[in-house]
Design an enzyme around this catalytic site. Structure first.
Site, mmCIF file in Angstrom:
data_model
loop_
_atom_site.group_PDB
_atom_site.id
_atom_site.type_symbol
_atom_site.label_atom_id
_atom_site.label_comp_id
_atom_site.label_asym_id
_atom_site.label_seq_id
_atom_site.Cartn_x
_atom_site.Cartn_y
_atom_site.Cartn_z
ATOM 1 N N TYR A 34 58.624 27.300 50.828
ATOM 2 C CA TYR A 34 58.721 28.064 50.480
ATOM 3 C C TYR A 34 58.894 28.436 48.270
ATOM 4 C CZ TYR A 34 60.772 32.677 48.954
ATOM 5 O OH TYR A 34 60.856 33.934 48.409
ATOM 6 N N PHE B 123 39.128 50.025 33.082
ATOM 7 C CA PHE B 123 38.567 49.018 34.376
ATOM 8 C C PHE B 123 40.347 49.608 35.625
ATOM 9 C CE2 PHE B 123 39.219 46.999 38.362
ATOM 10 C CZ PHE B 123 37.645 47.415 39.582
ATOM 11 N N THR B 124 39.653 50.322 36.549
ATOM 12 C CA THR B 124 40.290 51.530 37.547
ATOM 13 C C THR B 124 41.808 50.647 37.617
ATOM 14 O OG1 THR B 124 39.851 49.410 39.475
ATOM 15 C CG2 THR B 124 38.899 51.942 38.666
ATOM 16 N N ASP C 139 41.468 39.853 30.110
ATOM 17 C CA ASP C 139 41.118 40.185 31.994
ATOM 18 C C ASP C 139 39.877 38.933 32.043
ATOM 19 O OD1 ASP C 139 40.255 40.759 34.378
ATOM 20 O OD2 ASP C 139 40.523 43.054 34.230
ATOM 21 N N LYS D 252 37.355 36.643 42.163
ATOM 22 C CA LYS D 252 36.108 37.143 41.737
ATOM 23 C C LYS D 252 35.322 35.285 41.361
ATOM 24 C CE LYS D 252 36.885 41.083 41.548
ATOM 25 N NZ LYS D 252 38.673 41.648 42.116
ATOM 26 N N ARG E 181 30.207 54.099 40.721
ATOM 27 C CA ARG E 181 31.491 53.769 39.529
ATOM 28 C C ARG E 181 30.924 55.224 38.419
ATOM 29 N NH1 ARG E 181 35.286 49.831 40.090
ATOM 30 N NH2 ARG E 181 35.534 51.857 41.332
ATOM 31 N N PHE F 227 38.647 56.683 44.597
ATOM 32 C CA PHE F 227 37.579 56.822 45.214
ATOM 33 C C PHE F 227 38.173 56.195 46.175
ATOM 34 C CE2 PHE F 227 38.412 52.081 43.340
ATOM 35 C CZ PHE F 227 39.321 52.368 42.625
HETATM 36 C C1 P70 Z 1 35.179 44.493 42.409
HETATM 37 C C2 P70 Z 1 36.908 44.319 42.459
HETATM 38 C C3 P70 Z 1 38.824 43.954 41.161
HETATM 39 C C4 P70 Z 1 39.049 43.896 40.195
HETATM 40 C C5 P70 Z 1 38.282 43.776 38.750
HETATM 41 C C6 P70 Z 1 38.848 43.447 37.035
HETATM 42 C C7 P70 Z 1 37.683 43.394 35.885
HETATM 43 C C8 P70 Z 1 40.944 43.347 37.762
HETATM 44 C C9 P70 Z 1 40.510 43.544 39.130
HETATM 45 C C10 P70 Z 1 41.386 43.743 40.330
HETATM 46 C C11 P70 Z 1 38.488 45.131 42.983
HETATM 47 C C12 P70 Z 1 37.872 46.869 43.312
HETATM 48 C C13 P70 Z 1 39.185 47.053 42.393
HETATM 49 C C14 P70 Z 1 38.912 48.152 41.640
HETATM 50 C C15 P70 Z 1 37.963 48.798 42.237
HETATM 51 C C16 P70 Z 1 37.031 48.986 43.203
HETATM 52 C C17 P70 Z 1 37.402 47.951 43.159
HETATM 53 N N1 P70 Z 1 37.795 44.433 40.701
HETATM 54 N N2 P70 Z 1 39.622 43.531 36.358
HETATM 55 O O1 P70 Z 1 35.229 45.537 43.438
HETATM 56 O O2 P70 Z 1 41.576 42.783 40.782
HETATM 57 O O3 P70 Z 1 40.939 43.579 43.073
HETATM 58 O O4 P70 Z 1 41.906 41.697 42.716
HETATM 59 O O5 P70 Z 1 43.947 43.157 42.502
HETATM 60 O O6 P70 Z 1 36.982 43.500 38.100
HETATM 61 O O7 P70 Z 1 35.110 45.274 41.025
HETATM 62 P P1 P70 Z 1 41.683 42.525 42.622
#
Ligand code: P70
Length: 471
Positions: free
Chosen positions: A85, A137-138, A228, A271, A395, A462
């Site tokens: 743990y 970013f979303t 990021d 990634k 997107r 989305f």
């Molecule tokens: C994608 C994925 C994740 C992502 C990222 C950047 C530049 C943070 C994160 C979050 C997954 C995804 C996320 C939201 C909408 C669609 C797809 N991107 N910063 O496919 O990381 O997913 O590990 O929590 O691209 O681009 P995580």
């Protein structure tokens, strides 16, 4: 047959061919279901590719997140999991891999990127503060907003024009940042949120020159910069390729220098870092580390596992080292470029220059007859699936969601459909199949009409929204 003159990739580009720095040891069968079955599958999925079963997908370019192939060493690492743990030895391997590769001394593991975004946002943002960044970013913006912050886009204008060939479309426009500082005051800026590469902009890089200038400005104003680093290795490839002083400099060295101009980073390890799950936050300052360490036990797990198992952390520690191998990064980015070059040659509209992790089709130019409120990018993702079982991701305005203040739909300048390429998974032949499918859909674009949204979730719509065809 006599008239056909096959040419290798190298011959086409006037050089000797080179290939991926690996060979395949294990395979996973895939197959394409019939057109009728695809029609039924996408209907049942509400015309949203996130809601398809992967068994109904032939080539899966939904995301490059968590979909990469691990190496034999990473799989061996899974067998070395220490599932204690607290204080697992795998955590110390991970910590030392991050410190030696990225250069930040304090590390907090998280279950994936958004876990780290949550920690940094809650730790550093006071309600009402501003967070300037190089395009939203979303998940990043949502966590900033949930912490009471206001995201402000300070990316260069070129980033919003899909056709602009600027080599570093991820750069921060320092004039925009200065104007924000003048308007709201440096004290009201929580930090600069810098991403390399910029996902929503098409996988576009930030230059070393730009981050150095940004550092100078932020030093003068007493503002910190957090990175990021999700696709920072790919960003470094573009620096090596496009900034003269870095030609021939190893990716690992470029990465160290870039990170040295920032105060910390959050990471979706799914990634660049070549694992199926995992993330981390790493910072330079003890006070930020203390805050994050306290929050991690509330939301993720103890600060020596943060939501990951010991074996996950081991695979990640190994992945971090593999990710900065120059031959690996080149073959990864060049595979994306191979697909992009084919489509560019055939006149398919897409974001230029071709980015690091994906091809971003320009759905507005693709379907000029479909207005943005009828979701051209979502429509294009549907059509690609129907044509060949190819899965992509919207997107555009579905992803952009609604303004939290006014509740109105945000209509972003970029209305894109993303074909994201997993690392070390598909071959050149798969890329050919994908390219021909995009071309077939492009050739029949006149016959396509848009979609209407019939179910809209409140957050990150989305992922789970449902649609119906207009006609
Ligand atoms: C994608 C994925 C994740 C992502 C990222 C950047 C530049 C943070 C994160 C979050 C997954 C995804 C996320 C939201 C909408 C669609 C797809 N991107 N910063 O496919 O990381 O997913 O590990 O929590 O691209 O681009 P995580």
């Amino acid at each position: 047959m006599a008239s056909i003159k096959p040419r290798t990739m190298g011959q086409q580009f006037g050089r000797r061919s080179w290939a991926e720095p690996w060979k395949i040891k294990m395979v996973e069968p895939i197959h394409m279901i019939s057109r009728g079955e695809r029609e039924q599958a996408i209907r049942e999925a509400g015309y949203n590719t996130f809601l398809l079963s992967s068994a109904d997908v032939y080539i899966d370019l939904l995301t490059d997140s968590g979909t990469s192939a691990m190496s034999d060493r990473q799989w061996a690492g899974l067998m070395m999991g220490d599932e204690s743990y607290a204080g697992s030895r795998n955590f110390y391997h991970l910590e030392s891999a991050i410190v030696s590769t990225y250069g930040y001394p304090f590390v907090v593991p998280t279950h994936q990127g958004r876990g780290a975004e949550h920690l940094i946002s809650q730790a550093l943002i006071e309600p009402g503060q501003y967070i300037p960044g190089n395009m939203y970013f979303t998940t990043t913006r949502l966590h900033q907003e949930l912490a009471g912050g206001i995201f402000v886009d300070v990316i260069i204008d070129e980033a919003h024009n899909p056709a602009d060939p600027h080599p570093f479309k991820g750069n921060v426009d320092l004039n925009k940042l200065e104007a924000l500082i003048v308007r709201v005051g440096a004290d009201n800026i929580a930090y600069v949120s810098l991403a390399g590469t910029v996902n929503m902009g098409g996988g576009q890089p930030v230059s070393m020159a730009n981050v150095k200038e940004l550092r100078n400005l932020c030093d003068q104003q007493g503002i910190r910069i957090y990175l990021d680093a999700t696709r920072m290795v790919e960003n470094c490839f573009f620096i090596q390729e496009r900034e003269k002083a870095y030609a021939g400099v190893p990716i690992a060295t470029i990465l160290q220098e870039f990170c040295s101009y920032t105060d910390g980073a959050w990471m979706s390890a799914k990634k660049d870092n070549l694992v199926n799950i995992g993330g981390w936050l790493a910072v330079n300052h003890q006070d930020v580390f203390d805050l994050a360490c306290n929050l991690v036990v509330v939301y993720e797990g103890l600060h020596t596992y943060g939501g990951m198992s010991g074996r996950d952390m081991e695979a990640l520690a190994i992945g971090i080292k593999e990710a900065v191998d120059d031959d690996h990064v080149r073959s990864r980015v060049e595979q994306v470029r191979y697909l992009g070059c084919l489509l560019t040659e055939w006149g398919v509209p897409m974001v230029q220059p071709i980015g690091g992790h994906a091809i971003f089709l320009d759905a507005r130019t693709f379907y000029p007859h479909i207005p943005q409120e009828h979701f051209p990018a979502q429509t294009l993702a549907t059509e690609l699936y129907l044509d060949s079982g190819l899965r992509s991701m919207e997107r555009g305005n579905v992803s952009a969601g609604r303004d939290p203040e006014t509740g109105r739909n945000r209509y972003p300048a970029l209305e894109l459909t993303r074909l994201a390429i997993p690392r070390r998974v598909y071959t050149q032949a798969h890329m050919d199949v994908v390219a021909e499918s995009v071309k077939a859909v492009y050739d029949s674009r006149q016959d396509t009409s848009g979609l209407k949204m019939v179910h809209e979730p409140k957050y990150l719509r989305f992922f789970q929204a449902r649609f119906e065809p207009l006609v």
